[in-house]
Design an enzyme around this catalytic site. Sequence first.
Site, mmCIF file in Angstrom:
data_model
loop_
_atom_site.group_PDB
_atom_site.id
_atom_site.type_symbol
_atom_site.label_atom_id
_atom_site.label_comp_id
_atom_site.label_asym_id
_atom_site.label_seq_id
_atom_site.Cartn_x
_atom_site.Cartn_y
_atom_site.Cartn_z
ATOM 1 N N ASP A 1 -6.842 124.450 66.493
ATOM 2 C CA ASP A 1 -7.382 125.786 66.251
ATOM 3 C C ASP A 1 -6.170 126.725 66.226
ATOM 4 O O ASP A 1 -5.554 126.992 67.266
ATOM 5 C CB ASP A 1 -8.373 126.164 67.357
ATOM 6 C CG ASP A 1 -9.028 127.520 67.091
ATOM 7 O OD1 ASP A 1 -8.384 128.379 66.454
ATOM 8 O OD2 ASP A 1 -10.166 127.721 67.543
ATOM 9 N N ARG B 1 -24.081 127.734 47.117
ATOM 10 C CA ARG B 1 -23.783 127.078 48.409
ATOM 11 C C ARG B 1 -22.763 125.960 48.207
ATOM 12 O O ARG B 1 -21.861 125.755 48.998
ATOM 13 C CB ARG B 1 -25.074 126.550 49.053
ATOM 14 C CG ARG B 1 -24.804 125.687 50.267
ATOM 15 C CD ARG B 1 -26.009 125.434 51.187
ATOM 16 N NE ARG B 1 -27.298 125.404 50.562
ATOM 17 C CZ ARG B 1 -27.779 124.371 49.836
ATOM 18 N NH1 ARG B 1 -27.049 123.290 49.643
ATOM 19 N NH2 ARG B 1 -28.985 124.423 49.316
ATOM 20 N N TYR C 1 -11.253 129.135 73.669
ATOM 21 C CA TYR C 1 -12.197 130.251 73.508
ATOM 22 C C TYR C 1 -13.535 129.872 74.174
ATOM 23 O O TYR C 1 -14.034 128.754 73.998
ATOM 24 C CB TYR C 1 -12.373 130.537 72.012
ATOM 25 C CG TYR C 1 -13.522 131.467 71.706
ATOM 26 C CD1 TYR C 1 -13.637 132.704 72.358
ATOM 27 C CD2 TYR C 1 -14.500 131.116 70.779
ATOM 28 C CE1 TYR C 1 -14.693 133.549 72.090
ATOM 29 C CE2 TYR C 1 -15.557 131.966 70.506
ATOM 30 C CZ TYR C 1 -15.656 133.178 71.164
ATOM 31 O OH TYR C 1 -16.709 134.016 70.903
ATOM 32 N N LYS D 1 -10.072 136.944 62.702
ATOM 33 C CA LYS D 1 -8.951 137.437 63.497
ATOM 34 C C LYS D 1 -7.766 137.797 62.593
ATOM 35 O O LYS D 1 -7.928 138.573 61.663
ATOM 36 C CB LYS D 1 -8.625 136.394 64.562
ATOM 37 C CG LYS D 1 -9.859 135.887 65.314
ATOM 38 C CD LYS D 1 -10.496 136.967 66.124
ATOM 39 C CE LYS D 1 -11.911 136.764 66.608
ATOM 40 N NZ LYS D 1 -12.591 135.537 66.581
HETATM 41 O O1 P1T Z 1 -15.975 134.539 66.241
HETATM 42 P P1 P1T Z 1 -15.792 133.405 65.293
HETATM 43 O O2 P1T Z 1 -15.302 133.819 63.963
HETATM 44 O O3 P1T Z 1 -16.981 132.507 65.215
HETATM 45 O O4 P1T Z 1 -14.577 132.512 65.856
HETATM 46 C C1 P1T Z 1 -14.678 131.748 67.026
HETATM 47 C C2 P1T Z 1 -13.314 131.514 67.604
HETATM 48 C C3 P1T Z 1 -12.689 130.308 67.371
HETATM 49 N N1 P1T Z 1 -11.456 130.038 67.870
HETATM 50 C C4 P1T Z 1 -10.789 130.942 68.614
HETATM 51 C C5 P1T Z 1 -9.438 130.609 69.157
HETATM 52 C C6 P1T Z 1 -11.371 132.186 68.868
HETATM 53 O O5 P1T Z 1 -10.673 133.062 69.606
HETATM 54 C C7 P1T Z 1 -12.663 132.490 68.360
HETATM 55 C C8 P1T Z 1 -13.344 133.786 68.617
HETATM 56 N N2 P1T Z 1 -12.783 134.544 69.661
HETATM 57 C C9 P1T Z 1 -13.189 135.775 70.043
HETATM 58 C C10 P1T Z 1 -14.227 136.427 69.505
HETATM 59 C C11 P1T Z 1 -12.418 136.364 71.146
HETATM 60 O O6 P1T Z 1 -12.510 137.590 71.402
HETATM 61 O O7 P1T Z 1 -11.676 135.608 71.807
#
Ligand code: P1T
Length: 384
Positions: free
Chosen positions: A174, A50, A102, A199
């Site tokens: 972000d 961890r 988001y 992503k």
């Molecule tokens: O899904 P996760 O890995 O926890 O990421 C969250 C997140 C954070 N910031 C942005 C700009 C994001 O688009 C996302 C996650 N977004 C999607 C799952 C979506 O379909 O928009």
Amino acid sequence: MKFATKAIHVGNEPNLKEGGSGDVVMPIHLSTTFARSKVDEPTAGYEYSRSGNPTRYALEANLAALENGKYAFAFASGLAAITNILLLLHMGDHVLCIDDVYGGTRRLFTKVLLNFGLAFTFADFTKAQDLQEHVQANSKIIWIETPTNPLLKIVDIASVCKFARKKGILTVVDNTFASPYLQQPLSLGADIVVHSLTKYIGGHSDAVAGCVVVHDQTLAERIKFLQNAVGAILSPFDCYQVLKGIKTLAVRMERHNQNAQKVVAFLSTHKKVKKVYYPGLESHKGHSIAKKQMTGFGGMVSFELVGDCQKTIRFLQSLKIISIAESLGVVESLIEHPASMTHASIPKEERAKIGLTDTLIRISVGIEDEQDILEDIAQGLEKI
Ligand code: P1T
């Protein structure tokens, strides 16, 4: 070293020292703990997985290099990374956040962290001069997404950072929608960059992951402490998956850019399309800033059809190659309806305030052959 080279090599350097195996790919270190020869000192530098793991360190070194930062930390998801940043704050602190983010980020802020005494304001500060009216004496973070999800607004990173620095406020960007290939916020003055690695960076829809990248050592020490103390770390297997995805990030981003431009050109002249949102369009409000701070306009496109919500849904459901799915930035084209999917947790009246209508469609243009993507959209539009 240039970006595409860093993406392939940093963290993957073969160990050619005596006893090293010379792997050209970072192995997956599954061991949860590491033996030591002395009680008070980790012999090989690792204690417990961890707090530190060789595969995770390889990914973190790579991510820091891609963002032109010094330190990176990998988390179990983008939202876990975001949560750890917010844990830098204390009860009573205020966060000024761009209004279009988001849906999961907004849900975390307003339905979880609000209960722990943090305050949030959502505002459109795409014009940096509007910031002054929204900051408060207790503002500690300005939270930027650019391009925003899903309306693809562009925030002027350098101007916001300049304003925030004077006031002693941290700027967080972000950078998920742009990826470090197209935009490097730390070089524009941001204090912290966060990604959903799920992503573009991972790119293959096979790992949920997140990261935080910084320059500053004091900030890095606190985030590392939180990463270990809170424990939402990325598993070694997922670190490997993301490292593997990163190797093709540069070529994938070029193709995402090209394919998205073709989709935008097609949609912009189609009589059944009412509006297209894409920072590469000269008519887009943030076009000149996007041109200044990005090296391409990315693979995300949003648009509205002429007609109502039912027609919109009918279009989505008639597509054959493009999947209706949440997520984005991956090799396959994905399409979604933000009002009922990624942004459904935002109350309808809040969505209306930021211009997120029930007829908005968001497409993450993949790297398939452009002709197949265009034909799929065309046949879908013919059916409505
Ligand atoms: O899904 P996760 O890995 O926890 O990421 C969250 C997140 C954070 N910031 C942005 C700009 C994001 O688009 C996302 C996650 N977004 C999607 C799952 C979506 O379909 O928009």
